[in-house]
Design an enzyme around this catalytic site. Structure first.
Site, mmCIF file in Angstrom:
data_model
loop_
_atom_site.group_PDB
_atom_site.id
_atom_site.type_symbol
_atom_site.label_atom_id
_atom_site.label_comp_id
_atom_site.label_asym_id
_atom_site.label_seq_id
_atom_site.Cartn_x
_atom_site.Cartn_y
_atom_site.Cartn_z
ATOM 1 N N ARG A 120 0.582 -1.596 -0.075
ATOM 2 C CA ARG A 120 0.145 0.308 -0.310
ATOM 3 C C ARG A 120 0.983 0.879 -0.166
ATOM 4 O O ARG A 120 0.372 2.388 -0.820
ATOM 5 C CB ARG A 120 -1.081 0.114 1.430
ATOM 6 C CG ARG A 120 -2.339 0.744 1.648
ATOM 7 C CD ARG A 120 -2.809 0.976 2.837
ATOM 8 N NE ARG A 120 -3.586 1.956 2.483
ATOM 9 C CZ ARG A 120 -3.699 3.118 4.036
ATOM 10 N NH1 ARG A 120 -2.749 2.510 4.766
ATOM 11 N NH2 ARG A 120 -4.338 4.191 3.978
ATOM 12 N N HIS A 124 0.453 3.553 -2.615
ATOM 13 C CA HIS A 124 -0.341 5.389 -2.409
ATOM 14 C C HIS A 124 1.150 6.004 -2.450
ATOM 15 O O HIS A 124 1.496 8.070 -3.646
ATOM 16 C CB HIS A 124 -0.666 5.526 -0.529
ATOM 17 C CG HIS A 124 -1.662 4.866 -0.808
ATOM 18 N ND1 HIS A 124 -2.706 5.639 -0.221
ATOM 19 C CD2 HIS A 124 -2.189 4.074 -1.660
ATOM 20 C CE1 HIS A 124 -3.730 4.829 -0.565
ATOM 21 N NE2 HIS A 124 -3.564 3.217 -1.419
ATOM 22 N N HIS A 248 -5.872 -5.978 -4.371
ATOM 23 C CA HIS A 248 -6.984 -6.887 -3.199
ATOM 24 C C HIS A 248 -6.957 -7.907 -3.135
ATOM 25 O O HIS A 248 -8.254 -8.081 -1.291
ATOM 26 C CB HIS A 248 -8.518 -5.787 -3.619
ATOM 27 C CG HIS A 248 -8.068 -5.186 -3.363
ATOM 28 N ND1 HIS A 248 -9.096 -3.825 -3.238
ATOM 29 C CD2 HIS A 248 -7.111 -3.098 -2.710
ATOM 30 C CE1 HIS A 248 -9.056 -2.390 -3.636
ATOM 31 N NE2 HIS A 248 -7.585 -2.163 -2.946
ATOM 32 N N TRP A 264 -10.820 -8.884 1.414
ATOM 33 C CA TRP A 264 -11.436 -8.904 0.596
ATOM 34 C C TRP A 264 -11.342 -10.576 0.106
ATOM 35 O O TRP A 264 -12.313 -10.794 -0.677
ATOM 36 C CB TRP A 264 -10.591 -8.157 -0.731
ATOM 37 C CG TRP A 264 -10.815 -6.605 -0.862
ATOM 38 C CD1 TRP A 264 -11.805 -6.313 -1.234
ATOM 39 C CD2 TRP A 264 -9.691 -5.896 -0.458
ATOM 40 N NE1 TRP A 264 -11.374 -4.585 -1.659
ATOM 41 C CE2 TRP A 264 -10.407 -4.785 -0.735
ATOM 42 C CE3 TRP A 264 -8.841 -6.023 0.701
ATOM 43 C CZ2 TRP A 264 -9.610 -3.817 -0.399
ATOM 44 C CZ3 TRP A 264 -8.450 -4.871 1.015
ATOM 45 C CH2 TRP A 264 -9.037 -3.683 0.972
#
Length: 365
Positions: A120, A124, A248, A264
């Protein structure tokens, strides 16, 4: 997993997790001694959690739309506030190995792996790129500074940045942009994902002058046209968007990060195409959240969730064919994801063209 069980696992423990409800073993991730696997933690408010929404759909009603906007959003990253990269004195192969050692060093962290939060971070840091203004992206590593570090989409990422400080202290000549993206590549590979070629060349910003404005990462409460707007701005097409969304399969959402709750799929430390299978094969129902928002959950296992925008994307004619393709063909997913992720982490990087391309062997093989 109880800390008492930790000695029974090999060093790659959390990286060999499989589904709790439907156990599976792939050839990419080695088997664990005595068939002990790590699945997901049912405690969605796990202590020291920091994954938030793993990849690019990390904004929610609890802070996704708010935050700071830097006044000079069109400023080029190529300014005097950027340091020169010192790539020649860094042993990147050893950096990769050292990051791999960090992934499962704390069995109490989330589902037992720092891998998802490192992916992540790479996401980002890279997903802020704007192809029209040529600003943002991993070059500069501007998330080290406020206001970018306080953007709603970056909630919880201080955990990943702080974790990697021990690596940076050992290899001070590596730029933060190179370190963060290399950590993302390492995490994906070590958790069973595809091999992703990586090259150094990112330079560090030395002040907040080059911070990107808030709002460049998607809002998970919006529709599929919003996802296209965000990713077309970076230069991705529909196929690449869906391929990247498959990340995900890793990680989970946290109410104090994104406002959503849960993983997920049941094996959030295994990189597989299970995310696509879940979208295609499960019955999804709406669930109201305590914060006033809502998400989808699997009717037969309400611990597993999907974000509002994901079901809209799945039913979109342009996107759906790729979702269905990757649900049926994991090898094709791995191939396309590797290409798209490499593209993502290289957006806006001022490569000179003579950088060595590294293909790191997985330490779990």
């Amino acid at each position: 997993m109880s800390s008492a069980l930790r000695p029974l696992l090999p060093r790659f423990g959390a990286r060999a997790a499989v589904s709790v409800s439907t156990p599976r073993v792939t050839s990419r991730v080695p088997m664990v001694t005595n068939n002990i696997y790590r699945g997901y933690s049912t405690n969605s408010d796990a202590k020291k959690s920091g994954n938030g929404t793993l990849l690019f759909l990390g904004l929610a009603a609890l802070g996704g739309a708010g935050g700071y906007y830097y006044h000079n959003s069109t400023q080029s990253i190529k300014t005097p506030s950027i340091t020169e990269a010192k790539t020649k004195s860094v042993d990147y192969n050893q950096v990769y190995k050292d990051i791999a050692e960090l992934l499962d060093e704390d069995s109490d962290y989330d589902d037992g792996s720092y891998g998802p939060v490192l992916v992540r971070l790479a996401w980002h840091a890279s997903g802020t790129y704007d192809k029209d203004t040529k600003t943002g992206g991993s070059n500069g590593a501007t998330m080290r500074f406020k206001p970018e570090s306080t953007h709603g989409a970056n909630n919880g990422l201080a955990i990943a940045r702080d974790l990697l400080e021990k690596i940076h202290a050992k290899y001070p000549n590596i730029s933060y942009g190179d370190l963060w993206t290399l950590a993302g590549v390492c995490a994906i590979q070590e958790l069973g994902g595809p091999t992703i070629p990586w090259r150094p060349g990112r330079q560090d910003a030395i002040s907040a002058q080059s911070c990107t404005p808030d709002g460049r990462l998607p809002d998970a409460t919006k529709k599929e046209d919003h996802a296209r707007h965000i990713f077309y701005r970076m230069g991705f097409n529909d196929q690449e968007i869906v391929a990247l969304l498959g990340g995900h399969s890793l990680g989970r959402c946290h109410p104090d990060r994104s406002g959503f709750v849960g993983p997920w799929q049941e094996a959030p430390t295994m990189f597989t195409n299970e995310y696509y299978k879940a979208l295609a094969e499960r019955k999804w129902i709406k669930k109201d959240l305590d914060n006033g928002g809502w998400q989808y959950v699997d009717k037969n296992n309400t611990d597993v969730m999907m974000l509002p925008i994901e079901l809209d994307m799945y039913h979109d004619k342009g996107f759906k064919k790729y979702f269905d393709l990757y649900a049926k063909d994991e090898n094709k997913f791995f191939e396309d994801f590797a290409k798209a992720f490499k593209k993502l982490i290289e957006l806006g990087v001022p490569f000179k063209g003579d950088e060595k391309v590294y293909v790191f062997p997985k330490t779990t093989e």
